[in-house]
Design a protein around this motif. Structure first.
Motif, short mmCIF file in Angstrom:
data_model
loop_
_atom_site.label_atom_id
_atom_site.label_comp_id
_atom_site.label_asym_id
_atom_site.label_seq_id
_atom_site.Cartn_x
_atom_site.Cartn_y
_atom_site.Cartn_z
N SER A 11 0.48 0.30 8.52
CA SER A 11 1.11 -0.97 8.16
C SER A 11 2.46 -0.71 7.51
O SER A 11 2.73 0.38 7.00
N GLU A 12 3.29 -1.73 7.51
CA GLU A 12 4.60 -1.62 6.88
C GLU A 12 4.46 -1.34 5.38
O GLU A 12 5.23 -0.57 4.80
N LEU A 15 3.68 2.35 4.88
CA LEU A 15 4.89 3.14 5.09
C LEU A 15 5.86 2.99 3.92
O LEU A 15 6.47 3.96 3.47
N ASP A 16 5.98 1.76 3.41
CA ASP A 16 6.86 1.52 2.26
C ASP A 16 6.41 2.32 1.05
O ASP A 16 7.24 2.86 0.31
#
Length: 112
Positions: A11-12, A15-16
């Motif tokens: 998921s974003e 990754l963040d």
């Protein structure tokens, strides 16, 4: 502790979080990448030292030591304490000690 595995379906938000941790690690590594700062941390592992003590231990000028301490303080690696005219520094937490142990294991231990 396992290293994170970057997967295509992450998921974003995941990754963040990894990018944020990488930025923190990068700032830490940049802070310790200078020989003078690394030596200051080595001396502070044994306990709090005054700026004057560090000058003598490093055979360095006060301005140079203060500049390196400023960078270490900015990165949250050392904490100052004022006593009269003297300023004393200590490690802010255990990260520098752990890092120095790793560096020692990688570069200073005799090979078996």
């Amino acid at each position: 502790m396992a290293l994170p595995v970057l997967e295509p379906d992450m998921s974003e938000a995941e990754l963040d979080r990894i990018v944020e941790k990488a930025e923190t690690a990068s700032a830490f590594l940049k802070a310790i990448s200078h020989e003078g700062r690394l030596m200051i941390l080595c001396h502070l592992v044994t306990g709090e030292k005054s700026v004057t003590e560090l000058e003598e231990l490093l055979s360095a000028r006060q301005a140079a030591v203060s500049q390196q301490l400023s960078r270490l303080r900015l990165e949250g690696l050392v904490v100052p304490r004022r006593e009269g005219k003297a300023i004393y520094y200590r490690l802010a937490d255990d990260r520098p000690r752990k890092m120095l142990e790793t560096v020692y294991d990688l570069f200073c231990r005799d090979e078996d």
